[in-house]
Design a protein around this motif. Sequence first.
Motif, PDB file in Angstrom:
ATOM      1  N   LEU A 317       0.198   3.685  -1.718  1.00  0.00           N
ATOM      2  CA  LEU A 317       0.372   5.016  -0.737  1.00  0.00           C
ATOM      3  C   LEU A 317      -0.325   4.906   0.662  1.00  0.00           C
ATOM      4  CD1 LEU A 317       1.152   7.235  -0.568  1.00  0.00           C
ATOM      5  CD2 LEU A 317      -0.578   8.607  -1.933  1.00  0.00           C
ATOM      6  N   GLU A 318      -1.783   4.579   0.498  1.00  0.00           N
ATOM      7  CA  GLU A 318      -2.592   4.038   1.705  1.00  0.00           C
ATOM      8  C   GLU A 318      -2.267   3.343   2.903  1.00  0.00           C
ATOM      9  OE1 GLU A 318      -7.181   4.663   0.272  1.00  0.00           O
ATOM     10  OE2 GLU A 318      -6.373   3.185  -0.434  1.00  0.00           O
ATOM     11  N   ALA A 319      -1.198   2.145   2.292  1.00  0.00           N
ATOM     12  CA  ALA A 319      -0.786   0.970   3.127  1.00  0.00           C
ATOM     13  C   ALA A 319       0.754   1.636   3.744  1.00  0.00           C
ATOM     14  CB  ALA A 319      -0.161   0.212   2.792  1.00  0.00           C
ATOM     15  N   GLN A 320       1.154   2.724   3.455  1.00  0.00           N
ATOM     16  CA  GLN A 320       2.390   3.354   3.650  1.00  0.00           C
ATOM     17  C   GLN A 320       2.475   3.764   5.051  1.00  0.00           C
ATOM     18  OE1 GLN A 320       5.086   5.140   0.758  1.00  0.00           O
ATOM     19  NE2 GLN A 320       5.939   6.540   2.225  1.00  0.00           N
ATOM     20  N   LYS A 321       1.353   5.124   4.005  1.00  0.00           N
ATOM     21  CA  LYS A 321       0.404   5.549   5.578  1.00  0.00           C
ATOM     22  C   LYS A 321       0.205   5.159   6.710  1.00  0.00           C
ATOM     23  CE  LYS A 321       0.012   9.601   2.838  1.00  0.00           C
ATOM     24  NZ  LYS A 321      -1.354  10.151   1.838  1.00  0.00           N
ATOM     25  N   LYS A 322      -0.864   4.097   6.632  1.00  0.00           N
ATOM     26  CA  LYS A 322      -0.661   3.659   7.566  1.00  0.00           C
ATOM     27  C   LYS A 322      -0.153   3.015   8.373  1.00  0.00           C
ATOM     28  CE  LYS A 322      -4.949   0.494   8.952  1.00  0.00           C
ATOM     29  NZ  LYS A 322      -6.022   0.039   9.248  1.00  0.00           N
ATOM     30  N   LEU A 323       1.123   2.020   7.784  1.00  0.00           N
ATOM     31  CA  LEU A 323       2.406   1.610   8.812  1.00  0.00           C
ATOM     32  C   LEU A 323       3.328   2.539   9.844  1.00  0.00           C
ATOM     33  CD1 LEU A 323       3.161  -0.781   6.456  1.00  0.00           C
ATOM     34  CD2 LEU A 323       2.153  -1.785   8.880  1.00  0.00           C
ATOM     35  N   GLU A 324       2.938   3.459   8.628  1.00  0.00           N
ATOM     36  CA  GLU A 324       3.591   5.091   9.476  1.00  0.00           C
ATOM     37  C   GLU A 324       3.436   5.283  10.542  1.00  0.00           C
ATOM     38  OE1 GLU A 324       5.047   7.677   6.187  1.00  0.00           O
ATOM     39  OE2 GLU A 324       6.581   8.516   7.616  1.00  0.00           O
ATOM     40  N   THR A 329       8.087   1.663   8.992  1.00  0.00           N
ATOM     41  CA  THR A 329       8.124   2.316   7.887  1.00  0.00           C
ATOM     42  C   THR A 329       8.576   1.477   6.428  1.00  0.00           C
ATOM     43  OG1 THR A 329      10.500   2.950   9.521  1.00  0.00           O
ATOM     44  CG2 THR A 329       9.529   5.039   7.446  1.00  0.00           C
ATOM     45  N   THR A 330       8.157   1.311   5.310  1.00  0.00           N
ATOM     46  CA  THR A 330       7.594   1.007   4.370  1.00  0.00           C
ATOM     47  C   THR A 330       8.075   2.349   2.850  1.00  0.00           C
ATOM     48  OG1 THR A 330       5.666   0.844   4.171  1.00  0.00           O
ATOM     49  CG2 THR A 330       6.938  -1.339   5.214  1.00  0.00           C
ATOM     50  N   ASN A 331       8.235   1.826   2.191  1.00  0.00           N
ATOM     51  CA  ASN A 331       8.036   2.154   0.740  1.00  0.00           C
ATOM     52  C   ASN A 331       6.186   2.146   0.056  1.00  0.00           C
ATOM     53  OD1 ASN A 331      10.519   1.428  -0.031  1.00  0.00           O
ATOM     54  ND2 ASN A 331       9.406   1.672  -1.593  1.00  0.00           N
ATOM     55  N   GLU A 344       0.882   6.103  -6.405  1.00  0.00           N
ATOM     56  CA  GLU A 344       0.126   5.923  -5.519  1.00  0.00           C
ATOM     57  C   GLU A 344      -0.407   4.211  -5.556  1.00  0.00           C
ATOM     58  OE1 GLU A 344      -5.182   6.302  -5.546  1.00  0.00           O
ATOM     59  OE2 GLU A 344      -4.340   5.696  -7.796  1.00  0.00           O
ATOM     60  N   THR A 345       0.191   3.709  -6.779  1.00  0.00           N
ATOM     61  CA  THR A 345       0.862   1.748  -7.080  1.00  0.00           C
ATOM     62  C   THR A 345       0.094   0.598  -5.704  1.00  0.00           C
ATOM     63  OG1 THR A 345       2.239   1.985  -4.128  1.00  0.00           O
ATOM     64  CG2 THR A 345       3.342   2.509  -6.428  1.00  0.00           C
ATOM     65  N   SER A 346      -0.155  -0.312  -6.646  1.00  0.00           N
ATOM     66  CA  SER A 346      -0.685  -1.238  -5.421  1.00  0.00           C
ATOM     67  C   SER A 346      -0.147  -1.835  -4.482  1.00  0.00           C
ATOM     68  CB  SER A 346      -1.071  -1.954  -6.734  1.00  0.00           C
ATOM     69  OG  SER A 346      -1.842  -1.819  -8.043  1.00  0.00           O
ATOM     70  N   GLY A 347       1.057  -1.588  -4.247  1.00  0.00           N
ATOM     71  CA  GLY A 347       1.986  -2.323  -3.173  1.00  0.00           C
ATOM     72  C   GLY A 347       2.633  -1.638  -2.654  1.00  0.00           C
ATOM     73  N   LEU A 348       3.425  -2.357  -1.652  1.00  0.00           N
ATOM     74  CA  LEU A 348       4.694  -2.370  -0.800  1.00  0.00           C
ATOM     75  C   LEU A 348       6.308  -2.630  -0.883  1.00  0.00           C
ATOM     76  CD1 LEU A 348       3.370  -1.663   3.104  1.00  0.00           C
ATOM     77  CD2 LEU A 348       3.619  -0.152   1.749  1.00  0.00           C
ATOM     78  N   ARG A 349       7.326  -2.133  -1.056  1.00  0.00           N
ATOM     79  CA  ARG A 349       8.405  -2.971  -1.591  1.00  0.00           C
ATOM     80  C   ARG A 349       8.598  -2.925   0.474  1.00  0.00           C
ATOM     81  NH1 ARG A 349      14.674   0.057  -3.131  1.00  0.00           N
ATOM     82  NH2 ARG A 349      13.284   1.240  -1.323  1.00  0.00           N
ATOM     83  N   ILE A 350       9.054  -4.157   0.756  1.00  0.00           N
ATOM     84  CA  ILE A 350       9.935  -4.573   2.125  1.00  0.00           C
ATOM     85  C   ILE A 350      10.717  -5.567   2.231  1.00  0.00           C
ATOM     86  CG2 ILE A 350       9.103  -6.446   4.408  1.00  0.00           C
ATOM     87  CD1 ILE A 350       6.263  -4.760   3.240  1.00  0.00           C
ATOM     88  N   GLY A 351      12.001  -5.204   3.052  1.00  0.00           N
ATOM     89  CA  GLY A 351      13.349  -5.276   2.721  1.00  0.00           C
ATOM     90  C   GLY A 351      13.428  -5.625   5.034  1.00  0.00           C
ATOM     91  N   PHE A 352      14.924  -6.169   4.917  1.00  0.00           N
ATOM     92  CA  PHE A 352      14.779  -6.814   6.069  1.00  0.00           C
ATOM     93  C   PHE A 352      16.246  -6.595   6.328  1.00  0.00           C
ATOM     94  CE2 PHE A 352      11.854  -8.683   8.921  1.00  0.00           C
ATOM     95  CZ  PHE A 352      10.427  -9.205   8.040  1.00  0.00           C
ATOM     96  N   ALA A 353      17.365  -5.681   5.521  1.00  0.00           N
ATOM     97  CA  ALA A 353      17.857  -5.052   6.028  1.00  0.00           C
ATOM     98  C   ALA A 353      18.620  -4.652   6.943  1.00  0.00           C
ATOM     99  CB  ALA A 353      19.225  -4.695   4.853  1.00  0.00           C
ATOM    100  N   ALA A 354      17.773  -3.166   7.712  1.00  0.00           N
ATOM    101  CA  ALA A 354      17.854  -2.991   8.731  1.00  0.00           C
ATOM    102  C   ALA A 354      17.364  -3.491   9.737  1.00  0.00           C
ATOM    103  CB  ALA A 354      17.064  -1.349   9.003  1.00  0.00           C
TER     104      ALA A 354
END
Length: 402
Positions: A317-324, A329-331, A344-354
């Motif tokens: 969650l912190e990483a998502q907010k910081k990158l935003e 944009t990630t989730n 909260e989670t311990s990580g991010l999902r990152i994809g390259f389609a867009a």
Amino acid sequence: MQDILDLIQKEQDRQNKGIELIASENYASKDVRKVTGSILTNKYAEGYPGRRYYGGCEFVDEIERIAIKEACDLFECKFANVQPHSGSQANAAAYRALMPNGGKVLSLVLNDGGHLTHGSPVSFSSNFYTFIHYPLDKDGRLNYESIKEIALQEKPDVILSGYSAFPYEIDFKKIREICDEVGCLMMVDMAHIAGLVAAKKHISPIPYADIVTSTTHKTLRGPRGGLILTNSPELIKKINSAVFPFYQGGPLEHVVAAKAVCFKEAHTNSFVKYVESLMENTKICSKTLRDLGAIATDTENHLFLLNTLDSFGITGLEAQKKLEEIGVTTNKNMIPGDKLTPKETSGLRIGFAAVTTRGCTKEDAAEIAKLIFNYLSNKINKEEASSKVKELTSKWKLIENI
Ligand SMILES: *Cc1c(COP(=O)(O)O)cnc(C)c1O
């Protein structure tokens, strides 16, 4: 009207200025958007081509027949229903076609990479059907032996595969073998990987599954919507009556028409090249992150998972907010063996389609990995990170020109 147009302009600017790494998003082509915004939105067409409840359907009949044919040609299958308004709607109809109320489904739980409609307590799915789940291995991979064991014990009506946050290839042949041994049906939800399947860069579920559902707006790069495919003449009848009249009323023929355009676009060499580049970019970004010292999964498709807690000491969650803050944009996403809550989670999902649709190259993908690493580990400040985002996005295509 003006207030809405102003907000659309703001959203367009946001999309152009940002690095979009949400794995389920993409940018539809001008043609897809033109057709989605067409006068077809005016037409009521409850029913199916040749069997409508309204007059004046001769042209929408032809359009829907083309959409069905293009879907079948693209995915090499016999029957398609192109009317589901979304992937969730497609899944609802598929469940109804496959089993009675209360039927039992063996699936992957949401927190491990499944989807809300795969049995989450907040979704319709767990209210109408009984869900049991198979675990992933410690390294986050599928364990076909344990799926088989659970299936033999629990005797589900359906085994469901296809996920929202799973970075590896799925062996549909093995799952079919388990279904045959157990004597149950096989459903695949290829919402995320449909573009890869269309480009033949992921094993197709079509020869193995009884029903395949999908979205059309993720890696397939079409309008927002759902799709159901099958080779069974009995199941397509059940699917059709589950979509209309059971779950939906009039189809969105403007979206059906845009799906036809999308299926044609996905059936070209340039789309295959896009998918190759998408998978290469994803691989390079995850590898570069690991080379820099971060903990990230490998990838065999269009996404990977980054463990932000062990890499940078911050939650997903912190990483998502910081990158935003810098327009990336990630989730947040649960990672294999996650000890934190889904909030909260311990990580991010990152994809390259867009970003690949916008023209992100493999060099850019490596730069994005460095940017994420340096910013999340505080090696560069917000200003430096933001100017890097600007440098990258200003090289890419504007989303209105795609
Ligand atoms: C995105 C997704 C869906 C649902 O799509 P919506 O169109 O948002 O309803 C279903 N299944 C999976 C695996 C997905 O990733």
